[in-house]
Scaffold this active site. Structure first.
Site, mmCIF file in Angstrom:
data_model
loop_
_atom_site.group_PDB
_atom_site.id
_atom_site.type_symbol
_atom_site.label_atom_id
_atom_site.label_comp_id
_atom_site.label_asym_id
_atom_site.label_seq_id
_atom_site.Cartn_x
_atom_site.Cartn_y
_atom_site.Cartn_z
ATOM 1 N N THR A 24 -13.133 -8.280 -10.468
ATOM 2 C CA THR A 24 -12.026 -7.946 -9.597
ATOM 3 C C THR A 24 -11.216 -9.151 -9.163
ATOM 4 O O THR A 24 -10.177 -9.009 -8.551
ATOM 5 C CB THR A 24 -12.548 -7.219 -8.341
ATOM 6 O OG1 THR A 24 -13.541 -8.022 -7.706
ATOM 7 C CG2 THR A 24 -13.159 -5.886 -8.728
ATOM 8 N N GLU A 69 -22.223 -22.057 -13.501
ATOM 9 C CA GLU A 69 -21.255 -21.555 -12.526
ATOM 10 C C GLU A 69 -21.585 -22.063 -11.122
ATOM 11 O O GLU A 69 -22.670 -21.832 -10.603
ATOM 12 C CB GLU A 69 -21.244 -20.028 -12.554
ATOM 13 C CG GLU A 69 -20.621 -19.484 -13.831
ATOM 14 C CD GLU A 69 -20.704 -17.982 -13.949
ATOM 15 O OE1 GLU A 69 -19.927 -17.432 -14.743
ATOM 16 O OE2 GLU A 69 -21.545 -17.362 -13.275
ATOM 17 N N ASN A 78 -19.497 -14.815 -9.054
ATOM 18 C CA ASN A 78 -20.038 -13.597 -9.660
ATOM 19 C C ASN A 78 -19.907 -12.362 -8.804
ATOM 20 O O ASN A 78 -20.015 -11.242 -9.296
ATOM 21 C CB ASN A 78 -21.500 -13.843 -10.038
ATOM 22 C CG ASN A 78 -21.607 -14.687 -11.278
ATOM 23 O OD1 ASN A 78 -21.394 -14.218 -12.390
ATOM 24 N ND2 ASN A 78 -21.909 -15.967 -11.105
ATOM 25 N N THR A 81 -14.930 -19.267 -20.836
ATOM 26 C CA THR A 81 -14.743 -18.176 -19.867
ATOM 27 C C THR A 81 -14.726 -18.793 -18.465
ATOM 28 O O THR A 81 -13.709 -19.318 -18.039
ATOM 29 C CB THR A 81 -15.832 -17.095 -20.012
ATOM 30 O OG1 THR A 81 -17.124 -17.709 -20.037
ATOM 31 C CG2 THR A 81 -15.630 -16.293 -21.287
ATOM 32 N N THR A 87 -25.206 -16.268 -22.220
ATOM 33 C CA THR A 87 -23.807 -15.983 -22.549
ATOM 34 C C THR A 87 -23.177 -17.276 -23.018
ATOM 35 O O THR A 87 -22.350 -17.880 -22.368
ATOM 36 C CB THR A 87 -23.019 -15.376 -21.386
ATOM 37 O OG1 THR A 87 -21.706 -15.082 -21.838
ATOM 38 C CG2 THR A 87 -22.957 -16.237 -20.174
ATOM 39 N N LYS A 94 -19.696 -23.182 -25.568
ATOM 40 C CA LYS A 94 -19.243 -22.685 -24.273
ATOM 41 C C LYS A 94 -20.415 -22.000 -23.598
ATOM 42 O O LYS A 94 -21.333 -21.495 -24.253
ATOM 43 C CB LYS A 94 -18.060 -21.724 -24.406
ATOM 44 C CG LYS A 94 -18.314 -20.431 -25.169
ATOM 45 C CD LYS A 94 -18.983 -19.301 -24.399
ATOM 46 C CE LYS A 94 -18.253 -18.971 -23.113
ATOM 47 N NZ LYS A 94 -19.002 -17.850 -22.394
#
Length: 407
Positions: free
Chosen positions: A407, A280, A402, A157, A194, A183
């Site tokens: 969007t 991230e 994040n 992702t 996640t 992942k």
């Protein structure tokens, strides 16, 4: 690589989830993402003993429930199908129907019984799967494909890189391989995160023993990583053992069980660290080792408290040797600590001795924290308990990723 005094574990260069005999994998683009691969499959040439661990989040996604149902039938799986971009979580009855349809379509495509197929999804929560695109992916399944890189790309992702490894050991004189792929990048704070991980071995392992082994390894590896303190809805680790090497079935009564267990744990640790290092927006991998605790369980909770501290994570990002944030996290861990006995090290640099600041070069501390891999050692000097946790720094980029995830 030598683990322990007698156990030789060889890390296979560029090892993958298909390094073990009898495992195949592939991935395609089916339209869930704009251009990147988004649908993958993992296949064993024979039914394999299966074990799994799952997120403890109350909102468990439909694919997780379907996989749990499949494994419960015979404690075996022969295939897994995975999609990215859409988690199929918080999607109600329709989501469950879609997950069951994924299982059925995959079983039909590979000529298997439905109970031999597991399903995973990862991505955006609360959006129904576009089943027309999933069906396109199903039509592309090739059980004989040996393209682990495509599989690893398809399950990502917000990850910036694929995560894979494999090791080889001798069991009953036979070269046994344990491989894996994973992942995970955000919403990482197991139990679990996640994250998805798939481990494969060509060893013959009794199903109950495999489940016990996976649960134990998870507690020491996947459940000892954090990126941002959030736990997700889809987290799953599945282990498959297809017995293609023909060794005597492995269980705790096997004389080489501990050797196999250590190799299995090592694969889990390598994958877990790759997830933590690819958090991230991350620029640094942080390892926190706590030793001298009253118990190993206590050490684990303290290590997780330190690695989860946003203040510690931001200090590492800014290369600020602010040891006060470390001892603060140790103190609020709610574990028994004797403050006047605590030592803290940043790498080899001692910054705290017996609860008081040590004299050290600030510039040396800054230079050390400028590296890509950081070690924090906390010695409580209370007992023999020890544990290690892994995480990453907290950066501006994490907020950017994040703040606009949907969007």
């Amino acid at each position: 690589m030598l683990v322990g005094q007698e156990t030789e574990i060889s890390i296979i260069h560029d090892g993958h989830v298909t390094s073990a005999e009898g495992f195949y994998a592939g991935g395609v683009h089916c339209g869930l993402r704009r251009k990147k691969l988004d649908f993958g499959w993992l296949f064993s040439s024979v039914p394999a003993a299966a074990a799994a661990v799952y997120t403890k989040n109350s909102f468990q996604a439909a694919p997780l429930k379907v996989t749990k149902d499949s494994i419960s039938k015979e404690h075996k799986l022969q295939a897994l199908v995975i999609n990215s971009a859409n988690a199929n979580a918080c999607t109600g009855e329709t989501g469950m129907v879609n997950a069951l349809n994924m299982r059925k379509q995959a079983a039909d495509a590979m000529g298997l019984g439905e109970h031999l197929v597991g399903v995973s999804s990862t991505g955006l929560i609360g959006v129904q799967l576009p089943m027309d695109k999933i069906e396109k992916g199903m039509m592309s399944i090739n059980p004989a494909a040996v393209d682990p890189e495509a599989f690893e790309q398809a399950i990502l992702t917000t990850d910036t890189k694929t995560k894979h490894t494999a090791v080889e050991i001798l069991i009953d004189g036979k070269p046994i391989i344990i491989g894996g792929a994973a992942k995970g990048s955000g919403m990482i704070h197991p139990n679990m995160a996640t994250m998805l991980a798939y481990m494969t071995t060509d060893a013959d392992v009794e199903a109950d023993a495999l489940q016990h082994l996976l649960s134990r390894a998870t507690d020491k590896t996947y459940n000892m990583i954090t990126v941002d303190g959030d736990s997700s809805t889809n987290d799953t680790v599945v282990a498959l053992a297809n017995g293609k090497k023909g060794n005597h079935p492995l269980s705790p009564s096997h004389p080489e069980w501990e050797k196999f267990s250590e190799a299995f744990r090592l694969v889990s640790e390598i994958l877990a660290k790759k997830i933590a290092g690819d958090g991230e927006g991350a620029t640094k991998l942080i390892e926190v080792m706590v030793k001298g605790a009253a118990t190993s369980d206590s050490a684990g909770k303290i290590a997780k408290a330190v690695i989860s501290s946003n203040l510690v994570k931001t200090a590492v990002y800014g290369a600020d040797p602010n040891w006060g944030r470390v001892v603060c996290a140790v103190g609020y861990s709610e574990e028994p600590v004797e403050p006047d006995s605590v030592d803290v090290f940043l790498g080899d640099i001692q910054v705290v001795e017996n609860g008081l600041p040590s004299e050290f070069s600030e510039q040396e501390g800054i230079s050390y924290l400028d590296q890509q891999e950081i070690s924090v050692v906390v010695d409580l000097k209370q007992g023999d308990g020890k544990a290690t946790a892994w995480g990453c720094d907290l950066t501006y980029e994490y907020v950017k990723i994040n703040a606009s995830y949907r969007t």
